[in-house]
Design a protein around this motif. Structure first.
Motif: not given
Ligand SMILES: [Zn+2]
Length: 389
Positions: A350-355
């Motif tokens: 997920s984008e959140e995890e990546l951020l």
């Protein structure tokens, strides 16, 4: 609940299949259509609400005028003199939400007074070929429809004519019916430029063509894939609705549609950016392509604006969709090449995890066994990032 409203909400609309065998998939699709129409036309939030007595008189007007099938806001207002002009929109909205009429303010003044009649219009169109006489249309028209879901207007008219006779109310109101069908995500009007001059409509649920990798695919510049991952449930009909909604966002060309993929083109200033929207078991995937060799690179302001448009559309569609459609936005890892449509559940980050990851090229959190595999965080966020540059 006020007594005079009880009889309004206790109603049902029939949606039956023509008497013939259908595949499990077709039955499921139809069930989704039925559920969605029910969802759109009912709203439990009104249960127990008190409404003015005059509003309930409007039900009688709907019943009396139902045989007209479609009327307009102005016409209906003429019959409802005791209702205040200012509240008329609220009345229409109320009767739309409890399932007695179809009325979308942004579609203009038309009001569908007979929902069963509207449902039947679509039911006839998705009829089986062998239940319509062979003379009804040319082989080419039928093949195009039953293979790719592209129905010519003349075939649509002929099906209705054969089912209910010449000069039917469907033929009369065809141009008024289409915007409602588009709004409900069951078909889209094709651009006549790409359909050899004949008016055509795209019915995504009728498309049987499966998307396969084309030879030229390898020579294109391709963005990484952006995935909308549906954690519990991704109904295929949701993809169809997204495809129909994208007709208002991008250009279309004929033959760019498959049952699991739709290919769109940007507006004139982004003409060379192609938008591919795909579905697999768990995700809606987006990829942007440009031709190689002509100095036509992917431009991040374009990919980002494409993301925003699609993200807004998906958010809007899930608002009115039944059931649990919780989703996350992110990317399948790029440790191995991935072809759009390929299942990506196990590779989804997920984008959140990546951020939350602080390094620029972290090891892949999904393919931990092989420590060489890295995630190009910078590239992913540059191309698909939400924030402005
Ligand atoms: Zn990986």
């Amino acid at each position: 609940m006020p007594e005079n409203i009880k009889n309004i909400v206790c109603k049902h609309f029939e949606m039956e299949l023509p008497p013939q065998e259908r595949s499990q998939k077709e039955l499921q699709d139809l069930e989704e259509v039925r559920r969605f129409i029910a969802k759109t036309t009912e709203s439990l939030s009104h249960w127990g609400e008190k409404i003015p007595k005059q509003w309930s008189d409007f039900e009688q007007i709907i019943r009396e005028k139902q045989k007209l099938k479609i009327s307009s806001r102005v016409e209906l207002q003429k019959f409802s003199k005791n209702l205040l002009k200012d509240e008329f929109d609220d009345i229409l909205k109320f009767y739309h939400e409890i399932g007695m009429i179809l009325y979308f303010r942004d579609l203009g003044p038309d009001v569908i007074l007979d929902i069963q009649w509207f449902v039947d219009a679509f039911k006839y169109i998705i009829t089986d070929r062998k239940h319509v006489s062979t003379e009804t249309a040319t082989h080419d028209d039928w093949d195009q429809y039953f293979d790719c879901g592209m129905i010519t207007e003349s075939l649509m008219r002929k099906i209705w004519e054969e089912k209910i006779g010449k000069g039917s109310s469907y033929e009369k109101y065809l141009f008024k019916l289409i915007p409602f069908m588009e709004k409900l995500g069951i078909l889209a009007k094709m651009d006549q430029k790409y359909t050899q001059g004949s008016q055509c409509y795209y019915v995504p649920s009728m498309n049987k063509m499966h998307f396969e990798k084309k030879e030229h695919w390898t020579t294109l510049n391709k963005s990484p894939i952006l995935s909308f991952y549906f954690k519990s449930y991704l109904p295929h009909f949701f993809f169809f609705r997204l495809v129909v909604a994208c007709f208002a966002l991008f250009y279309t060309k004929d033959k760019s549609f498959y049952k699991n993929v739709a290919i769109f083109h940007g507006t004139h200033e982004v003409e060379y950016h192609t938008v591919v929207i795909a579905v697999n078991k768990t995700s809606i995937q987006i990829q942007v392509l440009t031709p190689t060799g002509n100095d036509l690179p992917l431009r991040k302001e374009r990919t980002r604006s494409i993301r925003l448009k699609i993200e807004e559309t998906i958010a809007d569609l899930t608002k009115t969709f039944h059931g649990n459609v919780d989703y996350e936005i992110g990317f399948p890892c790029q440790c191995e090449p991935i072809f759009i449509t390929q299942e990506d559940e196990k590779r989804f980050i997920s984008e959140e995890e990546l951020l939350r990851i602080s390094t620029e090229d972290p090891p892949c959190p999904r393919c931990k066994i092989d420590s060489d595999k890295r995630i190009n965080k910078k590239e992913l966020l540059e191309i698909w990032g939400k924030e402005k540059k």
